[in-house]
Design a protein around this motif. Structure first.
Motif, mmCIF file in Angstrom:
data_model
loop_
_atom_site.group_PDB
_atom_site.id
_atom_site.type_symbol
_atom_site.label_atom_id
_atom_site.label_comp_id
_atom_site.label_asym_id
_atom_site.label_seq_id
_atom_site.Cartn_x
_atom_site.Cartn_y
_atom_site.Cartn_z
ATOM 1 N N THR A 191 0.816 -1.216 0.000
ATOM 2 C CA THR A 191 0.000 0.000 0.000
ATOM 3 C C THR A 191 0.849 1.265 0.000
ATOM 4 N N GLY A 192 2.144 1.125 0.260
ATOM 5 C CA GLY A 192 3.026 2.269 0.137
ATOM 6 C C GLY A 192 3.271 2.664 -1.304
ATOM 7 N N ARG A 193 2.823 1.829 -2.230
ATOM 8 C CA ARG A 193 2.940 2.126 -3.659
ATOM 9 C C ARG A 193 1.637 2.682 -4.225
ATOM 10 N N VAL A 194 0.669 2.911 -3.371
ATOM 11 C CA VAL A 194 -0.612 3.479 -3.810
ATOM 12 C C VAL A 194 -0.519 4.999 -3.713
ATOM 13 N N LYS A 195 -0.446 5.650 -4.844
ATOM 14 C CA LYS A 195 -0.380 7.109 -4.858
ATOM 15 C C LYS A 195 -1.742 7.693 -4.512
ATOM 16 N N ASP A 196 -1.733 8.696 -3.603
ATOM 17 C CA ASP A 196 -2.970 9.374 -3.202
ATOM 18 C C ASP A 196 -4.014 8.370 -2.714
ATOM 19 N N ALA A 197 -3.647 7.603 -1.699
ATOM 20 C CA ALA A 197 -4.548 6.576 -1.162
ATOM 21 C C ALA A 197 -5.873 7.165 -0.708
ATOM 22 N N LYS A 198 -5.835 8.388 -0.223
ATOM 23 C CA LYS A 198 -7.074 9.049 0.208
ATOM 24 C C LYS A 198 -8.061 9.168 -0.954
ATOM 25 N N GLU A 199 -7.550 9.567 -2.110
ATOM 26 C CA GLU A 199 -8.414 9.690 -3.279
ATOM 27 C C GLU A 199 -8.885 8.317 -3.752
ATOM 28 N N GLU A 200 -8.033 7.321 -3.631
ATOM 29 C CA GLU A 200 -8.438 5.960 -4.001
ATOM 30 C C GLU A 200 -9.580 5.475 -3.109
ATOM 31 N N LEU A 201 -9.529 5.794 -1.824
ATOM 32 C CA LEU A 201 -10.619 5.418 -0.925
ATOM 33 C C LEU A 201 -11.893 6.174 -1.271
ATOM 34 N N LYS A 202 -11.766 7.435 -1.620
ATOM 35 C CA LYS A 202 -12.937 8.224 -1.998
ATOM 36 C C LYS A 202 -13.617 7.633 -3.232
ATOM 37 N N ARG A 203 -12.802 7.205 -4.199
ATOM 38 C CA ARG A 203 -13.365 6.673 -5.438
ATOM 39 C C ARG A 203 -13.830 5.229 -5.289
ATOM 40 N N GLY A 204 -13.143 4.461 -4.448
ATOM 41 C CA GLY A 204 -13.350 3.022 -4.464
ATOM 42 C C GLY A 204 -14.280 2.441 -3.433
ATOM 43 N N LEU A 205 -14.504 3.120 -2.307
ATOM 44 C CA LEU A 205 -15.280 2.512 -1.232
ATOM 45 C C LEU A 205 -16.772 2.459 -1.507
ATOM 46 N N GLY A 206 -17.270 3.406 -2.261
ATOM 47 C CA GLY A 206 -18.714 3.486 -2.481
ATOM 48 C C GLY A 206 -19.318 4.614 -1.665
ATOM 49 N N LEU A 207 -20.634 4.598 -1.524
ATOM 50 C CA LEU A 207 -21.340 5.673 -0.829
ATOM 51 C C LEU A 207 -21.654 5.296 0.614
ATOM 52 N N PRO A 208 -21.639 6.283 1.521
ATOM 53 C CA PRO A 208 -21.227 7.669 1.319
ATOM 54 C C PRO A 208 -19.731 7.781 1.048
ATOM 55 N N VAL A 209 -19.342 8.836 0.374
ATOM 56 C CA VAL A 209 -17.950 9.003 -0.031
ATOM 57 C C VAL A 209 -17.056 9.159 1.201
ATOM 58 N N PHE A 210 -15.947 8.438 1.186
ATOM 59 C CA PHE A 210 -14.975 8.522 2.269
ATOM 60 C C PHE A 210 -14.488 9.947 2.435
ATOM 61 N N ARG A 211 -14.419 10.393 3.694
ATOM 62 C CA ARG A 211 -13.854 11.693 4.023
ATOM 63 C C ARG A 211 -12.626 11.481 4.902
ATOM 64 N N GLU A 212 -11.735 12.448 4.898
ATOM 65 C CA GLU A 212 -10.534 12.344 5.722
ATOM 66 C C GLU A 212 -10.891 12.111 7.185
ATOM 67 N N SER A 213 -11.978 12.710 7.631
ATOM 68 C CA SER A 213 -12.399 12.566 9.025
ATOM 69 C C SER A 213 -12.910 11.167 9.349
ATOM 70 N N ASP A 214 -13.112 10.311 8.323
ATOM 71 C CA ASP A 214 -13.524 8.919 8.564
ATOM 72 C C ASP A 214 -12.340 8.031 8.924
ATOM 73 N N GLY A 215 -11.131 8.493 8.655
ATOM 74 C CA GLY A 215 -9.951 7.687 8.905
ATOM 75 C C GLY A 215 -9.841 7.170 10.333
ATOM 76 N N PRO A 216 -10.020 8.030 11.352
ATOM 77 C CA PRO A 216 -9.935 7.539 12.723
ATOM 78 C C PRO A 216 -10.947 6.439 13.029
ATOM 79 N N ALA A 217 -12.140 6.520 12.459
ATOM 80 C CA ALA A 217 -13.151 5.488 12.695
ATOM 81 C C ALA A 217 -12.708 4.152 12.106
ATOM 82 N N VAL A 218 -12.067 4.187 10.932
ATOM 83 C CA VAL A 218 -11.554 2.943 10.329
ATOM 84 C C VAL A 218 -10.505 2.322 11.250
ATOM 85 N N ALA A 219 -9.603 3.153 11.766
ATOM 86 C CA ALA A 219 -8.562 2.638 12.654
ATOM 87 C C ALA A 219 -9.160 2.092 13.951
ATOM 88 N N ARG A 220 -10.154 2.785 14.498
ATOM 89 C CA ARG A 220 -10.782 2.306 15.741
ATOM 90 C C ARG A 220 -11.474 0.971 15.528
#
Length: 223
Positions: free
Chosen positions: A165-194
């Motif tokens: 995953t260190g070879r994934v450029k702009d992983a944040k944008e990949e999550l926004k495009r790839g996860l589906g709805l609702p669109v991933f936001r940066e503020s969702d990151g802590p919830a994923v980790a929790r």
């Protein structure tokens, strides 16, 4: 012990019983992600240290020499002040910054330089450098099965699973495009980790990321 782990070095005095580990990152979301990762890899810290953060954003990766020393000194000073505010011993200091690049020779150079300065200015303390390649969201991709626990409709695409995953450029944008709805936001990151922590998905990651392994190496060296 690897050279990378030694750069994270530093051990608190045996006389210290309880205290704080201070986190400094680019923003609150990154620090919350780090807190979950640290708790997963060092559950023993619950009886020893409280994780707290300082608000000052980290901007170290482009600095060298006196500029790096001065910037680090300012951050360490804020960490010490936070510990005083908490009326606690400062046991450790964790610094995060997104690399905005891959784990290559440039990564090695920055990590060595910043890690050495962090350890130099924090003698007798636990230290860890979270220099995330490409960015912290790339680390979240190591725990794809946490995403549906945050949003039932979310699913990490197969192309982003079980890879470096260190070879994934702009992983944040990949999550926004790839996860589906609702669109991933940066503020969702802590919830994923929790959720990854809650469901025991850490440290059994899917895929690899050298920058994550280096960070974990620092944390696991704390004793």
């Amino acid at each position: 012990m690897t050279a990378t782990r030694r750069q994270g070095g530093g051990r608190p005095s045996p006389a210290r019983q309880r205290g704080v580990v201070v986190l400094a990152g680019e923003d609150q979301n990154d620090c919350e992600i780090l807190a979950s990762l640290i708790r997963a890899h060092r559950p023993d810290l619950a009886a020893t240290a409280k994780l707290v953060r300082i608000n000052d954003p980290v901007r170290l990766r482009r600095k060298t020499g006196p500029d790096l020393a001065a910037a680090m000194k300012a951050l360490v000073g804020k960490a010490r002040a936070k510990a005083l505010q908490q009326r606690a011993d400062l046991l450790g200091f964790v610094v995060h910054e997104d690399l905005d690049g891959y784990a290559d020779a440039r990564y090695d150079r920055i990590r060595a330089t910043v890690g050495a300065e962090l350890a130099r200015q924090c003698p007798g303390m636990w230290t860890a450098l979270a220099l995330a390649a490409w960015e912290t969201e790339g680390w979240l991709l190591l725990f794809p099965d946490a995403c549906p626990h945050v949003r039932p409709n979310w699913k990490v695409p197969d192309r982003l699973r079980d890879r470096d995953t260190g070879r994934v450029k702009d992983a944040k944008e990949e999550l926004k495009r790839g996860l589906g709805l609702p669109v991933f936001r940066e503020s969702d990151g802590p919830a994923v980790a929790r959720e990854a922590l809650k469901h025991g998905l850490i440290p059994s990651q899917r895929g690899t990321n050298r920058s994550y392994t280096d960070f974990v190496g620092n944390v696991e060296d704390w004793a």
